[in-house]
Design a protein around this motif. Structure first.
Motif, PDB file in Angstrom:
ATOM      1  N   SER A 385       0.837  -1.196   0.000  1.00  0.00           N
ATOM      2  CA  SER A 385       0.000   0.000   0.000  1.00  0.00           C
ATOM      3  C   SER A 385       0.877   1.254   0.000  1.00  0.00           C
ATOM      4  N   GLU A 386       0.253   2.431  -0.117  1.00  0.00           N
ATOM      5  CA  GLU A 386       1.020   3.676  -0.159  1.00  0.00           C
ATOM      6  C   GLU A 386       1.814   3.899   1.120  1.00  0.00           C
ATOM      7  N   LYS A 387       1.226   3.501   2.248  1.00  0.00           N
ATOM      8  CA  LYS A 387       1.920   3.580   3.525  1.00  0.00           C
ATOM      9  C   LYS A 387       1.939   2.186   4.129  1.00  0.00           C
ATOM     10  N   PRO A 388       2.967   1.388   3.821  1.00  0.00           N
ATOM     11  CA  PRO A 388       3.010  -0.006   4.265  1.00  0.00           C
ATOM     12  C   PRO A 388       2.834  -0.138   5.773  1.00  0.00           C
ATOM     13  N   GLU A 389       1.848  -0.934   6.163  1.00  0.00           N
ATOM     14  CA  GLU A 389       1.558  -1.136   7.581  1.00  0.00           C
ATOM     15  C   GLU A 389       2.401  -2.285   8.137  1.00  0.00           C
ATOM     16  N   HIS A 390       2.290  -2.462   9.454  1.00  0.00           N
ATOM     17  CA  HIS A 390       3.114  -3.462  10.129  1.00  0.00           C
ATOM     18  C   HIS A 390       2.850  -4.859   9.584  1.00  0.00           C
ATOM     19  N   ASN A 391       1.563  -5.186   9.322  1.00  0.00           N
ATOM     20  CA  ASN A 391       1.252  -6.539   8.853  1.00  0.00           C
ATOM     21  C   ASN A 391       1.843  -6.806   7.463  1.00  0.00           C
ATOM     22  N   VAL A 395       4.346  -9.859   6.524  1.00  0.00           N
ATOM     23  CA  VAL A 395       4.106 -10.769   5.399  1.00  0.00           C
ATOM     24  C   VAL A 395       5.325 -10.798   4.492  1.00  0.00           C
ATOM     25  N   LEU A 396       5.906  -9.626   4.226  1.00  0.00           N
ATOM     26  CA  LEU A 396       7.112  -9.559   3.401  1.00  0.00           C
ATOM     27  C   LEU A 396       8.215 -10.417   4.013  1.00  0.00           C
ATOM     28  N   TYR A 397       8.430 -10.271   5.312  1.00  0.00           N
ATOM     29  CA  TYR A 397       9.477 -11.037   5.986  1.00  0.00           C
ATOM     30  C   TYR A 397       9.167 -12.537   5.925  1.00  0.00           C
ATOM     31  N   ALA A 398       7.915 -12.893   6.221  1.00  0.00           N
ATOM     32  CA  ALA A 398       7.546 -14.311   6.270  1.00  0.00           C
ATOM     33  C   ALA A 398       7.645 -14.969   4.889  1.00  0.00           C
ATOM     34  N   LEU A 399       7.148 -14.283   3.868  1.00  0.00           N
ATOM     35  CA  LEU A 399       7.184 -14.858   2.524  1.00  0.00           C
ATOM     36  C   LEU A 399       8.611 -14.967   2.008  1.00  0.00           C
ATOM     37  N   SER A 400       9.414 -13.966   2.290  1.00  0.00           N
ATOM     38  CA  SER A 400      10.809 -14.003   1.857  1.00  0.00           C
ATOM     39  C   SER A 400      11.517 -15.199   2.474  1.00  0.00           C
ATOM     40  N   ASP A 401      11.247 -15.441   3.743  1.00  0.00           N
ATOM     41  CA  ASP A 401      11.881 -16.551   4.449  1.00  0.00           C
ATOM     42  C   ASP A 401      11.356 -17.900   3.950  1.00  0.00           C
ATOM     43  N   ARG A 402      10.020 -18.009   3.828  1.00  0.00           N
ATOM     44  CA  ARG A 402       9.402 -19.300   3.458  1.00  0.00           C
ATOM     45  C   ARG A 402       9.722 -19.686   2.010  1.00  0.00           C
ATOM     46  N   PRO A 422       7.053   7.310   0.038  1.00  0.00           N
ATOM     47  CA  PRO A 422       8.381   7.939   0.150  1.00  0.00           C
ATOM     48  C   PRO A 422       9.476   6.880   0.165  1.00  0.00           C
ATOM     49  N   HIS A 423      10.592   7.210  -0.433  1.00  0.00           N
ATOM     50  CA  HIS A 423      11.696   6.263  -0.546  1.00  0.00           C
ATOM     51  C   HIS A 423      12.123   5.750   0.818  1.00  0.00           C
ATOM     52  N   SER A 424      12.055   6.597   1.809  1.00  0.00           N
ATOM     53  CA  SER A 424      12.492   6.209   3.153  1.00  0.00           C
ATOM     54  C   SER A 424      11.560   5.194   3.800  1.00  0.00           C
ATOM     55  N   GLU A 425      10.290   5.104   3.313  1.00  0.00           N
ATOM     56  CA  GLU A 425       9.319   4.189   3.918  1.00  0.00           C
ATOM     57  C   GLU A 425       9.182   2.874   3.167  1.00  0.00           C
ATOM     58  N   VAL A 426       9.920   2.732   2.069  1.00  0.00           N
ATOM     59  CA  VAL A 426       9.869   1.473   1.321  1.00  0.00           C
ATOM     60  C   VAL A 426      10.641   0.413   2.105  1.00  0.00           C
ATOM     61  N   PRO A 427      10.006  -0.729   2.445  1.00  0.00           N
ATOM     62  CA  PRO A 427      10.699  -1.753   3.229  1.00  0.00           C
ATOM     63  C   PRO A 427      11.898  -2.337   2.484  1.00  0.00           C
ATOM     64  N   ARG A 428      12.895  -2.783   3.249  1.00  0.00           N
ATOM     65  CA  ARG A 428      14.028  -3.514   2.704  1.00  0.00           C
ATOM     66  C   ARG A 428      14.029  -4.896   3.336  1.00  0.00           C
ATOM     67  N   PRO A 466      -5.823 -10.492  -1.265  1.00  0.00           N
ATOM     68  CA  PRO A 466      -5.254  -9.463  -0.389  1.00  0.00           C
ATOM     69  C   PRO A 466      -4.080 -10.027   0.407  1.00  0.00           C
ATOM     70  N   VAL A 467      -3.235  -9.153   0.919  1.00  0.00           N
ATOM     71  CA  VAL A 467      -2.059  -9.586   1.664  1.00  0.00           C
ATOM     72  C   VAL A 467      -2.434 -10.451   2.871  1.00  0.00           C
ATOM     73  N   GLY A 468      -3.608 -10.213   3.439  1.00  0.00           N
ATOM     74  CA  GLY A 468      -4.039 -10.991   4.594  1.00  0.00           C
ATOM     75  C   GLY A 468      -4.225 -12.472   4.304  1.00  0.00           C
ATOM     76  N   ASN A 469      -4.201 -12.852   3.028  1.00  0.00           N
ATOM     77  CA  ASN A 469      -4.389 -14.265   2.653  1.00  0.00           C
ATOM     78  C   ASN A 469      -3.061 -15.001   2.460  1.00  0.00           C
ATOM     79  N   ALA A 470      -1.984 -14.509   3.049  1.00  0.00           N
ATOM     80  CA  ALA A 470      -0.671 -15.115   2.820  1.00  0.00           C
ATOM     81  C   ALA A 470      -0.644 -16.594   3.207  1.00  0.00           C
ATOM     82  N   ASP A 471      -1.310 -16.960   4.318  1.00  0.00           N
ATOM     83  CA  ASP A 471      -1.324 -18.370   4.726  1.00  0.00           C
ATOM     84  C   ASP A 471      -2.037 -19.229   3.690  1.00  0.00           C
ATOM     85  N   HIS A 472      -3.139 -18.709   3.156  1.00  0.00           N
ATOM     86  CA  HIS A 472      -3.876 -19.440   2.126  1.00  0.00           C
ATOM     87  C   HIS A 472      -3.030 -19.600   0.869  1.00  0.00           C
TER      88      HIS A 472
END
Length: 487
Positions: A385-391, A395-402, A422-428, A466-472
């Motif tokens: 999303s425009e302002k990536p939330e904690h969840n 999900v990014l961390y979990a999917l990258s790992d799995r 903003p560039h500073s808010e894009v997750p790494r 949606p991102v909330g369906n990562a387990d599915h």
């Protein structure tokens, strides 16, 4: 397949299709108006296409053996045993599966006892490749739908290919004079075509195999379907058959997936061929019609279609096969929440994935989405999303790992941040590729996130949610790409 460069080098680029009736010009189809990376046709002799494909096949480690005849084969629960003859030598080959890509007269299809129902057109076709200075533009194909019969003129890299329909085979030995006489009716004077580089005659069939598979043996290409060459659909359909089947066989032979993955080949590709054959049949019958009233009605409709942008666009999408989809396939799906609020945004499961420009967060360089996803594996796109939330970050961390642990050789993760983020808010996240939507192209094609998009190796969408369906999503991956159960 990494063959566009050498094929294009051996080709002439055609940018239009021009159609004429008894009373002159009817319409022009502008290929460059197609919203696609390659809005044109490459006119390339079949021998050059085959040469490039063979070179690429061998470079990848493939072995090609010519002059071999399949005598017969048997199959059981452990594999396929085939007897072949090369010259005077007989040999037995064993394999886990076999693919019959052996053309219209397929020995494989016949020995499987699979029906190949359809009809043969009554018209006879003549073909000649000539070194001729045509009066027509050489970046367009030209079709003449006249009372005397259909004539098509195709510019080649050198010279022209002429194809004409007749009611019966010529009585005298075939030579270019019959083409010169037909062209005289169009041009008002008889041209001198010289000696042809190639001249031939052929008939046209419309047939479709009842099934594309029997246990461990499969059919692809002309062995599974054959149609009129009008519309230039046959080779593309056969290549798409092969691509659809090959990635599934590739996974299955490495011990991944289930029987449902292989079953989906016929379930996905046979309806495509059925629809294609019907459309090409309608085109052929309309092009070959002889009754004056029907001809006038056809020409009026063609003029009308040529003047309507939406209709021309629809014709181009169909002819280019960019609108082929597998929405009814049993192996594509949406997550359980996918119907909430965004059903009409973005591609549906089974659709061909749209393209979009993306900017690298690390380097700032621009790339096309399709170029990033060329490796023949599943590609999971995590749209933020425009302002990536904690969840989303979780999900990014979990999917990258799995994915890195369980599906490293079968599924790769690509993350797309919104244009406004903003560039500073894009997750790494370690080695995960992070891209940013360029000028809103991704959002225009896919809608606004946060969402999950899973692309198959053949460029079609396997899953969306949606991102909330990562387990599915991970459950879906286990079903499609997971290790086969023993026994």
């Amino acid at each position: 397949m990494d063959v566009l460069g050498p094929v294009r080098k051996a080709s002439r680029v055609l940018k239009a299709v021009s159609v004429y009736g008894d009373n002159g010009f009817l319409f022009e189809l502008d290929l460059t108006s197609l919203q696609a990376p390659y809005p044109w046709v490459l006119s390339c002799p079949q021998s050059d296409v085959e040469r490039v494909l063979i070179q690429r096949f061998k470079a990848l480690g493939g072995e090609l053996v010519r002059g071999v005849e399949l005598l017969d084969f048997t199959q059981d629960g452990s594999g396929v045993t085939a007897r072949i003859r090369k010259g005077t030598q007989l040999q037995t080959l064993q394999s886990e599966v076999m693919v019959g890509a052996d053309g219209v007269g397929s020995t494989v299809r016949q020995q499987l006892g699979i029906g190949f129902h359809g009809v043969e057109y009554s018209e006879h076709f003549l073909l000649a490749d000539v070194d001729w200075q045509s009066p027509w533009r050489n970046d367009s194909s030209h079709g003449f739908l006249q009372e005397e019969g259909l004539l098509i003129a195709l510019p080649l890299p050198t010279g022209w290919r002429l194809i004409m329909a007749t009611d019966s085979p010529p009585e005298a030995p075939l030579d270019v004079s019959i083409f010169e006489e037909r062209l005289a009716l169009i041009l008002g004077q008889k041209p001198d075509l010289g000696e042809p580089r190639w001249i031939s005659e052929f008939s046209v069939q419309r047939r479709l195999a009842q099934h594309y598979r029997r246990n461990r043996v499969y059919l692809a290409g002309d062995a599974a379907h054959v149609q009129s060459p009008l519309g230039a659909q046959g080779m593309n359909t056969g290549l798409a058959d092969a691509f659809n089947l090959s990635w599934k066989l590739g996974y299955y032979l490495k011990g991944y997936g289930s029987g449902a993955l292989l079953d989906s080949y016929e379930q996905e590709r046979r309806p495509v061929a059925e629809k294609m054959i019907y459309g090409v049949d309608m085109l052929s019958r309309a092009s070959l019609v002889k009754r004056p009233l029907l001809r006038r009605s056809r020409d009026s409709l063609l003029k009308l279609a040529g003047g309507r942008t939406r209709m021309s666009s629809r014709i181009l999408r169909t002819a280019s096969q960019l609108d082929v989809h597998y929405r009814h396939s049993p192996i594509v799906t949406s997550g359980p929440e996918a119907e909430l609020g965004w059903r009409r945004e973005g591609p549906l499961p089974g659709d061909r994935l749209p393209d979009a420009a993306l900017k690298s967060v690390r380097t700032g360089h621009l790339h096309q989405l399709h170029d990033l996803l060329r490796k023949p594996v599943h590609h999971l796109i995590l749209q933020l999303s425009e302002k990536p939330e904690h969840n989303e970050r979780l999900v990014l961390y979990a999917l990258s790992d799995r994915l890195g642990q369980d599906y490293r050789d079968r599924a790769h993760l690509t993350v797309v941040a919104a244009q406004q983020t903003p560039h500073s808010e894009v997750p790494r996240e370690g080695t995960t590729r992070i891209w940013q939507d360029h000028e809103g192209e991704f959002a225009a094609a896919f809608g606004h996130g946060p969402r999950l998009w899973l692309m198959r190796p053949d460029g079609h969408l396997a899953y969306r949610a949606p991102v909330g369906n990562a387990d599915h999503l991970l459950e879906y991956l286990d079903t499609i790409l997971g290790k086969q159960l023993a026994g």
